[in-house]
Design a protein around this motif. Structure first.
Motif, PDB file in Angstrom:
ATOM      1  N   LEU A  99      -5.097   1.343  -8.075  1.00  0.00           N
ATOM      2  CA  LEU A  99      -6.166   0.650  -7.363  1.00  0.00           C
ATOM      3  C   LEU A  99      -6.192  -0.833  -7.744  1.00  0.00           C
ATOM      4  O   LEU A  99      -6.383  -1.704  -6.894  1.00  0.00           O
ATOM      5  CB  LEU A  99      -7.520   1.293  -7.646  1.00  0.00           C
ATOM      6  N   LEU A 100      -5.993  -1.098  -9.024  1.00  0.00           N
ATOM      7  CA  LEU A 100      -5.942  -2.477  -9.474  1.00  0.00           C
ATOM      8  C   LEU A 100      -4.820  -3.225  -8.776  1.00  0.00           C
ATOM      9  O   LEU A 100      -4.990  -4.353  -8.308  1.00  0.00           O
ATOM     10  CB  LEU A 100      -5.698  -2.535 -10.989  1.00  0.00           C
ATOM     11  N   ILE A 133      -4.865   6.221 -11.493  1.00  0.00           N
ATOM     12  CA  ILE A 133      -5.718   5.754 -10.401  1.00  0.00           C
ATOM     13  C   ILE A 133      -6.121   4.311 -10.635  1.00  0.00           C
ATOM     14  O   ILE A 133      -6.076   3.477  -9.732  1.00  0.00           O
ATOM     15  CB  ILE A 133      -6.966   6.652 -10.252  1.00  0.00           C
ATOM     16  N   GLN A 134      -6.515   4.030 -11.863  1.00  0.00           N
ATOM     17  CA  GLN A 134      -6.927   2.670 -12.163  1.00  0.00           C
ATOM     18  C   GLN A 134      -5.799   1.669 -11.909  1.00  0.00           C
ATOM     19  O   GLN A 134      -5.993   0.635 -11.273  1.00  0.00           O
ATOM     20  CB  GLN A 134      -7.389   2.570 -13.611  1.00  0.00           C
ATOM     21  N   ALA A 154      -5.782  -3.945  -5.203  1.00  0.00           N
ATOM     22  CA  ALA A 154      -6.768  -5.018  -5.109  1.00  0.00           C
ATOM     23  C   ALA A 154      -6.123  -6.368  -5.403  1.00  0.00           C
ATOM     24  O   ALA A 154      -6.358  -7.359  -4.706  1.00  0.00           O
ATOM     25  CB  ALA A 154      -7.924  -4.760  -6.062  1.00  0.00           C
ATOM     26  N   GLU A 155      -5.289  -6.399  -6.422  1.00  0.00           N
ATOM     27  CA  GLU A 155      -4.619  -7.634  -6.799  1.00  0.00           C
ATOM     28  C   GLU A 155      -3.750  -8.140  -5.649  1.00  0.00           C
ATOM     29  O   GLU A 155      -3.742  -9.316  -5.308  1.00  0.00           O
ATOM     30  CB  GLU A 155      -3.770  -7.390  -8.053  1.00  0.00           C
ATOM     31  N   LEU A 210       0.822  -1.201   0.000  1.00  0.00           N
ATOM     32  CA  LEU A 210       0.000   0.000   0.000  1.00  0.00           C
ATOM     33  C   LEU A 210       0.859   1.255   0.000  1.00  0.00           C
ATOM     34  O   LEU A 210       0.625   2.190  -0.762  1.00  0.00           O
ATOM     35  CB  LEU A 210      -0.881   0.022   1.245  1.00  0.00           C
ATOM     36  N   LEU A 260       0.041   2.717  -3.797  1.00  0.00           N
ATOM     37  CA  LEU A 260      -1.119   3.600  -3.789  1.00  0.00           C
ATOM     38  C   LEU A 260      -0.816   4.988  -3.237  1.00  0.00           C
ATOM     39  O   LEU A 260      -1.223   6.006  -3.800  1.00  0.00           O
ATOM     40  CB  LEU A 260      -2.243   2.944  -2.975  1.00  0.00           C
ATOM     41  N   ARG A 290      -7.035   9.046 -14.808  1.00  0.00           N
ATOM     42  CA  ARG A 290      -7.781   7.788 -14.899  1.00  0.00           C
ATOM     43  C   ARG A 290      -6.829   6.601 -14.951  1.00  0.00           C
ATOM     44  O   ARG A 290      -7.014   5.604 -14.262  1.00  0.00           O
ATOM     45  CB  ARG A 290      -8.654   7.836 -16.144  1.00  0.00           C
TER      46      ARG A 290
END
Lengths: 435, 425
Positions: free
Chosen positions: B386-387, B382-383, B390-391, B300, B304, B379
């Motif tokens: 975040l991906l 961030i995508q 999550a992964e 993290l 991120l 976009r």
């Protein structure tokens, strides 16, 4: 009765999706399979809990909880359906009375513990309030467990008072008080001093006492750590709920990313909410640990009783030896052991032959009685050791079995939690992909 | 200086991409910053006028990452330099390029934070309505972060790298002479002396403040909505950043407590005979879980957080860019009013108004185009982050799952069984 290989394949551990209620059921089934004659006849449950108010012994209004004990014939698996069970209400203090009776009446048995009186080792979100419905529910389960443990014990299950507890709502109290068990309660002082002064304790009991103390310490430590870990884990999950809120806000200002963010946000909410069930289930594991934590006190109790009996044997032997010593002195006229009589006779002159013979006779009497007493005490102690040790072996097997199952079901719980985590984050990933 | 051909060659876009038609505009704009008069007339701008083209899909496909990149910059190798007066960190900036206007295909220089800061200021001056990527903060206020702590330097280095990355794929900024100087000049000092100095910049600030008090009269709806978006984006991105910091904090505290679990089970194992193996198994599993959790927490912070942080800083840039545009419009409106009311000096005033109108138009066009570019970056960034998060979380739970399943197997329990009851033998 050795642990059979079947215990490794016992019911609860095969299913990784098992819920705590099912695990409870499996434990009950395990106890039934072991089969005391009582359990073969009777099915016992503590099915409900209710709040009552009433005046207590000092005439003050109080609120308390009562628990419904239901008993029904065991072989009620017929097509006729379940027959109407016998029911009666008991409060926690009734259970306490029963247990004290059992402690006194069977001092060589490791008496199953009651669920905790007050909530201990709580992590902060869980209520420590005795009237809290979750606490009451867990206590209900614990009381049922207690009754089943007693009912599945080879000796305790045959106790009449126990049977009355289950079946006679009004008459039980009188019956238990009539046994006069309260008189047999060893004073704390007596047993404490025995612990200090016993010279030749049975080494096995010493080892057992030490083990039980250490087990108590380590399980307490474990429960404390568990509570703190639960607290922290709760924090991690709940904080993710904020993502739900924030992503929702964000989706309102973004055209392309909006949908993805919004739906990911929902999954974050799901994730945050899932911790409640997870920790609820873990509470069940904590309860299993607590049962054995309180069991250590029962073990300690048995050890203390042994020390007391051993002490009494030693005292009786010591007393006898002293009387014999006195007799010898009296007979041979030598004074080896200090005695007031001896001193006074030295100071004030020899006693008469008659007096001597009187004293001798009294001593002989005392010696005889003393020998009887020593024999009895020895016998009592030996019998105690034999019975106790049989129960201790039984208990050890039960403990290993139960705790192993508990640890395995803990692992299963963790697996279930991980599966949920994989699910939620995979879903979130999908949403992010679509952004 | 500029990559394109002569100023007269307006109709041929140099780069074969729609958005970059706007580059034509900027070959002239640099001269505006230098104070020299604008040689063109408003009509020439209409050729490059892209306001009416509303195809966000297309512009998104022209994702910076998907273009043909011809400029690759890396920042690494921080080394501390000690002089008589101060100690500071120098970073290596390595450039690889196929561009013709660079002397060689590979250049290496050493730069300090101050010089990155200089670059950004120059770019801001030259392109007031472009969204210049942010630099990592000058000072770290919160926490007792040592200026020269490893973590701090590492974080800063990565942020500086991102800064130059963003510049290298920017359709306009990547061709800035200031950037080129920054990337290639062994000694930046002569370059630092060019252009409007601090004082004149301050003068600009005073003027623009005065005018922003006055307000903008005819601000188009589109810019109002950008303003609106910027305000809301600002508060939202700060929230996301805050939540993420909180998550990290909670996870670290969880990890601390978790670490006590395993030793307690080990302690217990020592007391037991029959139960010992099972307890050791649990202790081992918890140990492994702890390691996995450590990795997850780190992820993290590394992926991120830097991205969110960058966009928190961007929010400020967006505000400033919109304000500058507003100021340019205000300038124009003042002069325009003067033109309408004053009877003398009509010709001079007309010229000034015309030039200000041009300037405004350029600014608007530049802003619009760069807004699209920025949005597309947003976009994508961030995508991606975040991906990745999550992964990583999916992987974390899968690994923990495997650890517990392996424990069950060691206890001769089949975790895949789903039967409720098994008859005990």
């Amino acid at each position: 009765m050795m642990a059979d290989s079947g215990s490794e394949d016992a019911a609860v551990i095969g299913n990784t999706d098992i819920s705590s209620a099912e695990a409870e059921n499996n434990l009950r089934n395990t106890m039934v399979e072991k089969g005391t004659s009582l359990l073969k006849k009777l099915e016992i449950t503590v099915s409900e809990a209710e709040k009552r108010t009433g005046k207590n012994s000092v005439n003050m209004q109080e609120t308390y909880t009562v628990y419904l004990i239901e008993t029904r014939p065991a072989d009620s698996g017929s097509e006729a359906g379940t027959p109407v069970p016998d029911m009666l209400w008991r409060r926690y203090s009734d259970f306490e009375l029963l247990r004290t009776y059992l402690l006194v009446t069977y001092p060589y048995v490791i008496i199953p513990p009651l669920p905790e009186k007050r909530a201990e080792f709580v992590w902060h979100k869980l209520s420590a309030d005795n009237l809290d419905p979750d606490f009451v529910e867990r206590r209900r389960v614990g009381l049922e467990n207690f009754l089943l443990r007693v009912a599945s014990h080879p000796l305790l299950s045959n106790d009449k008072i126990f049977f009355l507890f289950l079946t006679d709502e009004k008459g039980w109290r009188d019956a238990v008080l009539e046994t006069g068990f309260q008189d047999k309660v060893d004073s704390r002082l007596k047993s404490l001093s025995a612990s200090f002064r016993v010279k030749n304790p049975d080494k096995r009991f010493t080892a057992l006492k030490q083990y039980s103390d250490e087990l108590n310490a380590v399980i307490s430590q474990l429960l404390r750590v568990r509570a703190r870990v639960a607290d922290r884990l709760y924090g991690v999950y709940k904080v993710h709920g904020n993502y739900g809120r924030v992503f929702s806000e964000w989706s309102a200002i973004e055209k392309e990313m909006g949908d993805g963010l919004q739906s990911a946000g929902h999954h974050m909410d799901t994730y945050a909410a899932s911790i409640d069930d997870i920790l609820e289930e873990e509470e069940h594991y904590a309860d299993q640990l607590k049962e054995y934590l309180y069991y250590t006190e029962a073990v300690r109790s048995v050890c203390r009783k042994h020390e007391l009996l051993q002490y009494e044997v030693e005292m009786a032997a010591q007393d006898l030896a002293y009387k014999k010593q006195q007799r010898e002195e009296l007979v041979t006229g030598t004074v080896r052991v200090f005695s007031l009589k001896g001193m006074t006779s030295k100071l004030f002159g020899q006693e008469s032959q008659e007096q001597r013979e009187q004293r001798l006779a009294a001593l002989e009497q005392g010696i005889q009685e003393g020998e009887e007493l020593l024999k009895d005490k020895n016998h009592e102690c030996q019998e105690f050791v034999q019975s106790a040790w049989k129960d201790i072996e039984r208990f050890k097997e039960q403990k290993d079995r139960d705790l192993r199952e508990a640890l395995i079901s803990y692992a299963i719980m963790q697996i279930s939690m991980c599966k949920k985590g994989v699910q939620v984050w995979s879903n979130a990933k999908e949403c992010f992909n679509k952004m | 200086m500029a990559v394109q051909g002569s100023a007269a060659d307006l109709s041929v876009p140099v780069l074969d991409l729609e958005e970059d038609d706007d580059l034509e505009v900027f070959s002239k704009n640099t001269s505006v910053a230098d104070g020299s008069p604008l040689p063109t007339s408003p009509s020439s701008m209409t050729n490059q006028y892209h306001l009416d083209r509303e195809d966000p899909e297309e512009s998104l496909e022209q994702n910076p990452e998907e273009r043909e990149r011809d400029l690759f910059i890396t920042v690494d190798n921080p080394e501390s330099q000690v002089t008589a007066i101060e100690t500071f960190i120098m970073y290596r900036v390595l450039t690889r390029t196929t561009r013709g206007d660079f002397d060689s295909s590979e250049v290496e220089v050493r730069r300090r934070y101050q010089e990155f800061s200089w670059l950004r200021s120059k770019l801001e001056e030259s392109h007031p309505t472009l969204i210049i990527p942010p630099l990592p903060e000058k000072f770290v206020v919160k926490g007792m972060v040592e200026r020269f702590s490893e973590d701090f330097i590492e974080t800063r280095k990565k942020a500086l790298h991102r800064f130059l990355q963003k510049l290298s794929v920017h359709p306009v900024l990547s061709h800035s002479p200031h950037l080129k100087a920054f990337l290639t000049a062994q000694d930046l000092t002569p370059h630092k002396k060019q252009g409007p100095g601090l004082l004149s910049r301050m003068g600009d600030t005073m003027r623009s403040m005065a005018q922003s008090m006055r307000g903008v009269r005819g601000r188009a709806e589109e810019f109002s909505s950008l303003q609106d978006y910027t305000d809301r984006f600002n508060s939202t991105i700060c929230s996301v950043d805050r939540v993420t910091q909180r998550v990290i904090r909670e996870q670290k505290e969880y990890l601390d407590e978790l670490r006590q679990y395993s030793p307690t089970y080990s302690q217990w194992a020592e007391l037991e005979e029959g139960l010992s193996e099972t307890l050791k198994g649990v202790a081992r599993s918890l140990d492994l879980i702890g390691q996995e959790t450590e990795g997850q927490v780190q992820e993290l912070s590394e992926v991120l957080v830097p991205v969110l942080h960058e966009y928190v800083l961007c929010a400020d840039t967006l505000k400033m860019v919109l304000r500058r545009r507003d100021n340019i419009q205000a300038d124009f409106e003042v002069k325009n009013e003067a033109l309408a009311t004053r009877k003398v000096e009509q010709e001079t005033l007309q010229e000034e108004v015309d030039s200000l109108a041009d300037r405004l138009e350029q600014a608007n066009v530049a802003l619009r185009a760069d807004w699209r570019h920025w949005r597309s970056s947003l976009r994508s960034d961030i995508q991606t982050s975040l991906l990745s998060t999550a992964e990583r979380n999916v992987q974390y739970y899968e690994k923990c799952l495997a650890i517990w399943e392996s424990f069950l197997l060691s206890q001769k329990v089949d975790p895949a069984q789903h039967q409720n009851q098994e008859p005990s033998s």
